[in-house]
Design an enzyme around this catalytic site. Structure first.
Site, PDB file in Angstrom:
ATOM      1  N   ASP A  41       0.824  -1.221   0.000  1.00  0.00           N
ATOM      2  CA  ASP A  41       0.000   0.000   0.000  1.00  0.00           C
ATOM      3  C   ASP A  41       0.859   1.274   0.000  1.00  0.00           C
ATOM      4  OD1 ASP A  41      -2.097  -1.876   0.521  1.00  0.00           O
ATOM      5  OD2 ASP A  41      -1.779  -1.652   2.673  1.00  0.00           O
ATOM      6  N   GLU A 200     -11.127  -0.812  -3.242  1.00  0.00           N
ATOM      7  CA  GLU A 200     -10.464  -0.123  -2.125  1.00  0.00           C
ATOM      8  C   GLU A 200      -9.319   0.737  -2.663  1.00  0.00           C
ATOM      9  OE1 GLU A 200      -9.168  -3.552   0.071  1.00  0.00           O
ATOM     10  OE2 GLU A 200      -7.607  -4.053  -1.380  1.00  0.00           O
TER      11      GLU A 200
END
Ligand code: FUB
Length: 325
Positions: A41, A200
């Protein structure tokens, strides 16, 4: 003769296809990750003449990490570990684990660090991009269960006029304008959208007056994990999904390429995308590593497909007065 007339053009097409397939790059040897070890991420940003990466610490089943690190670089190739910038058990009273998917934003000389912790969203503040960061509220900015889906994966975008917006969520993409203090908002003003395929990891940037909302599709444990985008004339939409999607996806040995962020080289129209992929070799959705590739646009401003085998080369920041311009 008639037969020859048919065979010769067909042969030409075949030979052209053969020669271009010979030019296809080797997809078995991927470039090295930019950070050593497993980090996912990645949120990339540029402040002054320095690039920063803010990743999730990976390597535990169920993503149970408890702390966040920061990394800095002058060229997007050589990265220095700036150490732990937020240690949940030590620095928070309201969450201890699942330290996921952070994002940074700068406003008025302060650095705001948004992060997921135990499926809440928190915010910490510092005077420098490398911290030390201090929990700004002593409680979540967006508590678990506040809306449908998971309260994770924050992204803060600061527009040219100083207005800031928070984007977050798994399942839905939630958007709200932040107050001037960057650590509060009016909950009644939250909007929730779900572009087709959205899962997401939302990320927002602006180029030539157009707002780009990007996100990850599929599950991060799925090798098909990938990144798509939509554009709008305003930071809160309405967003229209681009025709050419996904713009980032795995190829060859590169699998599960997603949960990305984008940085513009200060002073230039040169862009890079940071993302994670399954560790090579032997990775999976809990063992991911961070990569960076160039990201380009066509003349109309459409994002062109990213080559996950391409890496940054000769990146030089052109110093400008205002950060990130
Ligand atoms: O790293 C933990 C979670 O995996 C993130 O919050 C999601 O976006 C996915 O990448």
């Amino acid at each position: 003769m008639k037969v020859l007339k048919k065979i010769v053009p067909a042969l030409a097409v075949f030979l052209t296809a053969l020669s271009s397939s010979a030019q296809i790059k080797d997809t078995l040897n991927a470039p090295k990750p930019v950070l050593p070890g497993v980090f996912a991420d990645p949120h990339i940003a540029a402040f002054g003449d320095t690039f920063y990466l803010y990743p999730t610490t990976d390597g535990t089943e169920g993503w149970m990490s408890t702390y966040f690190t920061c990394w800095s670089s002058k060229n997007l190739v050589d990265w220095k570990n700036e150490g732990t910038i937020l240690d949940l058990p030590k620095d928070l009273t309201w969450a201890k684990e699942r330290a996921w998917a952070p994002a940074i934003a700068e406003k008025n000389g302060k650095y705001y660090y948004y992060f997921s912790a135990d499926v809440n969203i928190g915010v910490a503040v510092a005077d420098k991009p490398t911290g030390p960061f201090k929990d700004a509220l002593g409680k979540p900015l967006v508590p678990k269960g506040a809306l449908k889906g998971q309260m994770i994966d924050p992204m803060a975008f600061v527009d040219d006029d100083g207005s800031a917006y928070l984007y977050w969520g798994q399942g839905n993409c939630n958007i709200v304008k932040l107050n001037d203090d960057m650590v509060s908002y009016d909950p009644a003003k939250i909007i929730s959208i779900k572009p087709k395929g959205y899962n997401e990891g939302s990320f927002v940037f602006k180029r030539n007056g157009k707002y780009y909302l990007m996100w990850s599709e599929f599950d991060t444990r799925d090798p098909r994990y990938s990144v798509a985008y939509a554009t709008a004339d305003s930071p809160m939409g309405p967003f229209t999904k681009a025709e050419l999607n996904p713009v980032l996806k795995g190829r060859g040995v590169v699998k599960g390429a997603g949960h990305h962020s984008v940085v513009k080289v200060p002073g230039k129209d040169e862009w890079y995308i940071a993302y994670h992929r399954f560790k090579i070799p032997g990775g999976n959705g809990y063992n991911r590593e961070t990569s960076i590739s160039p990201m380009r646009f066509d003349k109309k401003g459409n994002i062109l497909p990213v080559d996950v085998f391409e890496t940054p080369k000769n990146v030089k920041v052109k110093i400008v007065k205002a950060f990130n311009k």
